[in-house]
Every structure is written in structure tokens, then in C-alpha cells.
Design an enzyme around this catalytic site. Structure first.
Site, PDB file in Angstrom:
ATOM      1  N   HIS A 157     -33.921  15.476  36.313  1.00  0.00           N
ATOM      2  CA  HIS A 157     -33.715  14.821  37.611  1.00  0.00           C
ATOM      3  C   HIS A 157     -33.215  15.828  38.642  1.00  0.00           C
ATOM      4  CE1 HIS A 157     -34.691  10.678  36.766  1.00  0.00           C
ATOM      5  NE2 HIS A 157     -34.002  10.732  35.646  1.00  0.00           N
ATOM      6  N   CYS A 191     -29.036   9.643  35.057  1.00  0.00           N
ATOM      7  CA  CYS A 191     -29.049   9.464  33.607  1.00  0.00           C
ATOM      8  C   CYS A 191     -28.118  10.469  32.953  1.00  0.00           C
ATOM      9  CB  CYS A 191     -30.473   9.640  33.077  1.00  0.00           C
ATOM     10  SG  CYS A 191     -30.612   9.513  31.291  1.00  0.00           S
ATOM     11  N   ARG A 216     -40.021  12.561  28.649  1.00  0.00           N
ATOM     12  CA  ARG A 216     -40.525  11.201  28.479  1.00  0.00           C
ATOM     13  C   ARG A 216     -41.757  10.910  29.318  1.00  0.00           C
ATOM     14  NH1 ARG A 216     -35.212  11.479  27.693  1.00  0.00           N
ATOM     15  NH2 ARG A 216     -34.296  10.259  25.993  1.00  0.00           N
ATOM     16  N   GLU A 228     -31.285   5.247  25.434  1.00  0.00           N
ATOM     17  CA  GLU A 228     -30.374   5.419  26.560  1.00  0.00           C
ATOM     18  C   GLU A 228     -30.572   4.252  27.519  1.00  0.00           C
ATOM     19  OE1 GLU A 228     -27.780   6.923  29.538  1.00  0.00           O
ATOM     20  OE2 GLU A 228     -27.969   7.290  27.391  1.00  0.00           O
ATOM     21  N   CYS A 262     -31.137  12.715  30.724  1.00  0.00           N
ATOM     22  CA  CYS A 262     -32.184  13.438  31.461  1.00  0.00           C
ATOM     23  C   CYS A 262     -31.609  14.152  32.684  1.00  0.00           C
ATOM     24  CB  CYS A 262     -33.280  12.474  31.893  1.00  0.00           C
ATOM     25  SG  CYS A 262     -33.794  11.303  30.623  1.00  0.00           S
ATOM     26  N   CYS A 265     -35.743   5.446  28.095  1.00  0.00           N
ATOM     27  CA  CYS A 265     -34.537   5.883  28.791  1.00  0.00           C
ATOM     28  C   CYS A 265     -34.345   4.955  29.978  1.00  0.00           C
ATOM     29  CB  CYS A 265     -34.652   7.333  29.236  1.00  0.00           C
ATOM     30  SG  CYS A 265     -33.102   7.992  29.889  1.00  0.00           S
ATOM     31  N   CYS A 307     -32.498   5.751  33.450  1.00  0.00           N
ATOM     32  CA  CYS A 307     -33.289   6.404  34.497  1.00  0.00           C
ATOM     33  C   CYS A 307     -34.125   5.410  35.289  1.00  0.00           C
ATOM     34  CB  CYS A 307     -34.237   7.424  33.876  1.00  0.00           C
ATOM     35  SG  CYS A 307     -33.449   8.802  33.045  1.00  0.00           S
ATOM     36  N   SER A 349     -39.826   6.065  32.356  1.00  0.00           N
ATOM     37  CA  SER A 349     -39.629   4.738  31.767  1.00  0.00           C
ATOM     38  C   SER A 349     -39.896   3.613  32.752  1.00  0.00           C
ATOM     39  CB  SER A 349     -38.217   4.613  31.177  1.00  0.00           C
ATOM     40  OG  SER A 349     -38.094   5.414  30.016  1.00  0.00           O
TER      41      SER A 349
END
Length: 581
Positions: free
Chosen positions: A69, A62, A492, A14, A65, A560, A563, A515
Site C-alpha cells: 500500500h 492493513c 494477493r 486478515e 500488506c 485480506c 484492505c 480482496s
């Protein structure tokens, strides 16, 4: 002689990620650089808004996700205002996050990461009968007949004969790094397709509790759907309240999730890993791991009730767990020495997120360009650090933390996997260990979901239907200034949103996501991030034009990037301002 290998974009993730790696004459990676090449502006958009609405904006950080969030944002506001939510709301949140884990990890393994290990085209050479025997030797999964695998092989052949591999097009088929026999490849392809259908059912759990998926609804102080003790027509997913029929549907979904994890995901991971045991010896890098902790079982969010504990492991030392305080400016700082941002105090300064700044300062090359100037700024990601240390977050960090804390289920499950693979615990510090850890924690969480649902049902039968605490809902009850952090363990890794509220409005908002911790660039002292360090840990490339080695290790983190980056044009200027009248 050195060579710069560029992979841009890293596919099957992503967002947009560029990796540049320097290799020696023997193909060994000696230096690596991770660059987030897209930007976001959610933190700026949130300034001046009602804190109770922040979750709806934060979810848009995102497209994958969304749930985590939203929840981190809600928890940030609750922490700032001192909310205590009902136990039922905590259980529902745990169930929603648990479903996100199981869905996310299974989809990552089969649809984003498996193609790094599975040679799809090789599956055309498989004997369906031998494939059936292989599948039945590792699992009781019902769909393991010769006819089932023969039909899968026919479907695959049509893709190949038409010259259109479609969903299987992004692979280095025939690469010498692939080691699975044709039968194992066919089994994995069949389960890849099976997981596509399976995931549709799992997504329904979010719709039952949150009204929809993606972007389910949340509510500061609890959960948005009231509980009804009386059954109504329908499954409950379309109702404004959660009823006994809806909860029965949830139970059925969890049962399907468990069956697939137990009979497909876990056996496939162990089977594939057994052919790639050399990848249990490379790709660690930092040796530092951090968890924020999550899955509380009481409304107060008491850390002693967390399923996943918080802490930091340094230098692989599982005997000593360092405590984490996300409010401590000496512990959490973000650096921008190699990022396309500016701080008022200078680029060498680290800022705690409460004081965080999101000021764009793009000085990089304009596309197309050959390579990044890694001695200067080269990423839209910041470089977060814990007490100055670069750390890894995610499934491996959580499994190691649980193991170090003596969690019996984790120790038993990890022991089973390592025994089957004939590997020591230290093998987990690796690319394949990271992938295996993701599978193990999926099993742990899906097993725990039954208990959460059981407690929720028991509360309802006892007459406890509360899912929201209306206390402190009105801004007139708030202090003139307050701040808080909402943290959780996203699939993640450790995720946290920091909020500063002044006179009922958001004065500052900063999100530091998994990330960012893992994919961030070097800090001002030259310390690499987790991706960069992992790629410099015993990687030797066979063919620089087919960098499967880079893909394997980067995908093991499940990147990701949407994000992790912070809207500007090519000169770093704002593209627009959003105003609400």
C-alpha cells in the site's frame, strides 16, 4: 430442501469475512454470498493532506500488506506529477516487493492454508522413520532425519496431551475430507514450525532498505535510504544508508529464501496436491482473470520491461489478452448495489475511482443476527468491475497471464508441476490450481531477485549511486490540478490507488485492492464476485457444521479483508474526525 450455512468469521485471514452459502439436499452449494463485516476510513482521512505524506497513512490500510500500500500510494503521486525515478530505486523497490511475495506466500501456505489440507492430530500416528524416507524422496532438505521428525512429534504430543493445541486449534481434525497419510501430516507440521523461524530472517530485507518492518519507509521520487559505496561497521540494517555489507546481507537473505522455496515449499505443495487432485476440478467460478502488471526494471516504469504483464483473460481464453487502462472510466468502475454505501447519483451507478465516493449508509441487521438480507445490501466491500465483468486477481491470474504471453520460465515450471501431478493445464482453473499458482510464482520471483540485486551491485560499482529524483519535489512546481494512479501486483493481486491533487493537497483518494476484486458482493445486475462464484463451482459439503470445503476455497485466495473495506458506528455514523492544526 435448502439450508443456509454461515461461516462467520472465516478464520486464519486478515480482517473479518462472513460467508453464507445455500446448499441443496445433497450438500451441494447452489448460492454463496461474501460479506466484508468491518470498515476503514483511510480515503476520508487522506483528504486535504500533503500527497507526499499519503504513503504513511495508506500503509495503515492493513497490518499485513503494509509495504504494497505504501508503494502503490507513492506510485500514484509519481504518476500524477510525472516523476521518473532512478533505476536503482526501481530495483530496490522490486527487491522489497519480491521479499514481500516470498514471505507472504510461504506464511500463507503453512500458517493460514495448510491446515485445510493437513490433519495435525493425525501426525501423532506417524512413523518418524517413514516420514524421513518420504521427505528425502521429494527433497534434499537437510532437516529430514528420523530424529528431527521424532522431536517434532514429541512437541506436538505435548500440545495435545495438555489439551491446548494452541496454534493448531482451528481445524476440523478427523474430518473425512482429510486425505494425507500420517507421515505426510507429520512432515507438513514440521515444516509449519520451521517456517515460523525462517520468516524472521526474510523480514530483515525490508529493514535494510526501508528502515523497519512492518511499515517500511518510502519516498516519493525514489527510495529513502541513500547508497554508500564504502563499507561501515555493522550489517547495514541499522545504518541510515545502504552499504556493501548491507547488500551482502541482502544476498544472504535471498539465498535462504531460495533454499526454503526450492527444498521445502515447492516439494510440499506438489506432495500435498497429489493427494487432493479432485480439488483441481472445482472452485474456479468466474473464468475471468486480470493483472495490472509489475516489476519494472527501468526508472520510467515502462510496461515493456515488466516481469508480470498486464491484461485481462475472459472465459478462460488464453489466446486473446485484452488491454487494461486504469485511467479509462469505461473500464474500471465500482458498484454499490449490494454494499453499505451511497453514491450521489444512486446505488445502481458505477463510478471510476477518480470520481469515487466513500459515503457510509449502513442498513443491515444489528448483530447478533441469523443471516444477511442478500437481496439488499450485505457487505462493506464495493463491487469493482472491468468493462462490466467480474474478474479474479492474484497468483492464478498472474501465472495464466505469464503462460499466455509465452514466458518461458513460467511455461517450464508449470509444465514440470502438471507433469508430476499428471494433470492438464485446465486443472489450474481451480481451488488447488490457485494454491499451486501461488507456489509457482514464488519460485519465479525468488529466482529473479538475484538478477535485480546483481544489476544494483553493478550500478554501484560503476559509480551510479542515485536512488532519488528531487525534481518536482516542491509543490510550487506542480500543476494546480492533476491526477494519477499507482498500481502494482501485490501478493494477493492487482492493487491500485487513485489520487486527485488540487492546489498541492489531496482532493480525492480511492484504493481498490485485490480482496475488493475477489471478495466483493454482487453488482446491481446480480453478477457475483470471485469468492461467491468459486464457491458455487462444484462444491459439495460433507458436514455443514464443519465447512472445510468453504474454508479451502476461500483460503486459496488468501483473503485480506482489512484492505478491502472502507470508521462508523452501528448506525453508519462517523465515530470521529481527525483534525491537524
Amino acid at each position: 430442501m435448502t439450508e443456509r450455512v454461515v461461516v462467520d468469521p472465516i478464520t486464519r485471514i486478515e480482517g473479518h469475512l462472513r460467508i453464507e452459502a445455500e446448499t441443496g439436499a445433497d450438500g451441494a452449494i447452489t448460492k454463496a454470498y461474501s460479506s466484508g463485516t468491518s470498515v476503514r476510513g483511510i480515503e476520508i482521512i487522506l483528504q486535504g493532506r500533503d500527497p507526499r505524506d499519503a504513503w504513511a497513512y495508506a500503509q495503515r490500510i492493513c497490518g499485513v500488506c503494509t509495504l504494497v500500500h505504501g508503494l502503490a500510494s507513492v506510485r500514484a503521486v509519481e504518476n500524477a506529477l510525472g516523476y521518473v525515478i532512478p533505476e536503482n530505486a526501481q530495483l530496490i523497490r522490486n527487491l522489497m516487493v519480491g521479499a514481500q511475495y516470498v514471505h507472504d506466500h510461504v506464511m500463507h501456505f503453512y500458517h493460514l492454508h495448510a491446515l485445510d489440507w493437513v490433519d495435525v492430530v493425525s501426525a501423532l500416528k506417524a512413523d518418524p522413520k517413514a516420514t524421513s524416507e518420504l521427505a528425502q524422496s521429494i527433497s534434499p532438505y537437510a532437516k529430514s532425519s528420523p530424529g528431527y521428525f521424532a522431536e517434532t512429534q514429541k512437541r506436538l504430543a505435548k500440545f495435545v496431551e495438555a489439551g491446548q493445541l494452541g496454534i493448531f486449534s482451528n481445524g476440523y481434525w478427523g474430518h473425512p475430507a482429510y486425505k494425507l497419510p500420517p507421515e505426510a501430516n507429520l512432515m507438513a507440521v514440521a515444516h509449519y514450525l520451521e517456517a515460523l523461524a525462517w520468516q524472521r530472517d526474510v523480514a530483515q530485507l525490508h529493514a535494510i532498505f526501508g528502515g523497519k518492518n512492518p511499515h517500511p519507509n518510502f519516498l516519493v521520487g525514489g527510495t529513502p535510504s541513500p547508497i554508500s559505496s564504502a563499507p561501515v561497521a555493522g550489517s547495514g540494517s541499522a545504518s541510515t544508508s545502504v552499504n556493501v555489507l548491507g547488500l551482502e546481507h541482502v544476498r544472504q537473505i535471498i539465498s535462504k529464501m531460495k533454499a526454503f522455496v526450492d527444498e521445502v515449499y515447492v516439494p510440499d505443495t506438489l506432495a500435498i496436491a497429489s493427494f487432493y487432485k479432485d480439488w483441481f476440478a472445482r472452485g474456479e467460478g468466474l473464468g475471468n482473470f486480470m493483472t495490472f502488471g509489475d516489476f519494472p526494471e527501468k526508472g520510467s516504469g515502462d510496461p515493456s520491461t515488466f516481469m508480470v504483464p498486464s491484461g485481462v483473460i475472459l472465459n478462460r481464453d488464453l489466446s486473446k489478452i485484452h488491454p487494461v487502462d486504469l485511467n479509462d472510466p469505461s473500464q474500471i468502475q465500482e458498484f454499490i448495489g449490494h454494499s453499505w454505501y451511497d453514491y450521489a447519483g444512486g446505488k445502481d451507478k458505477g463510478l471510476h475511482p477518480y470520481e469515487g465516493e466513500t459515503k457510509f449508509a449502513y442498513t443491515g441487521p444489528k448483530p447478533p443476527y441469523t443471516q444477511l438480507d442478500v437481496e439488499k445490501e450485505y457487505s462493506w466491500l464495493k463491487a469493482p468491475r472491468w468493462r462490466g465483468h467480474a474478474v479474479e486477481v492474484g497468483p492464478l491470474a498472474r501465472i495464466l497471464m505469464l503462460y499466455a504471453k509465452g514466458h518461458e520460465e513460467t511455461k517450464a515450471l508449470a509444465g514440470m508441476a502438471l507433469k508430476k501431478l499428471d494433470l492438464p493445464l485446465t486443472a489450474m482453473f481451480s481451488t488447488m490450481g490457485r494454491t499451486a499458482a501461488r507456489t509457482l510464482e514464488t519460485k519465479l520471483i525468488v529466482d529473479k531477485m538475484d538478477a535485480w540485486l546483481g544489476t544494483l551491485n553493478a550500478n554501484i560499482k560503476a559509480g551510479n549511486l542515485a536512488v532519488h529524483n528531487p525534481d518536482k519535489w516542491e509543490p510550487s512546481t506542480w500543476p494546480s490540478k492533476c491526477q494519477g494512479v499507482g498500481f502494482m501486483e501485490a501478493p494477493r493481486g492487482g492493487l491500485a490507488h487513485w489520487i486527485v491533487i488540487e492546489n498541492g493537497k489531496i482532493a480525492n483518494y480511492q484504493a481498490v485492492v485485490p480482496s475488493t476484486w475477489n471478495a466483493g458482493p454482487r453488482d446491481p445486475s446480480g453478477q457475483p464476485g470471485a469468492y461467491e462464484a468459486a464457491l458455487m463451482d462444484r462444491h459439495q459439503m460433507v458436514d455443514a457444521k464443519q465447512p472445510i470445503e468453504i474454508q479451502r476455497t476461500i483460503h486459496s485466495f488468501d483473503p485480506c479483508l482489512a484492505c478491502a473495506v472502507h470508521v462508523t458506528d452501528e448506525d453508519g455514523e462517523e465515530l470521529m474526525q481527525i483534525r491537524v492544526s
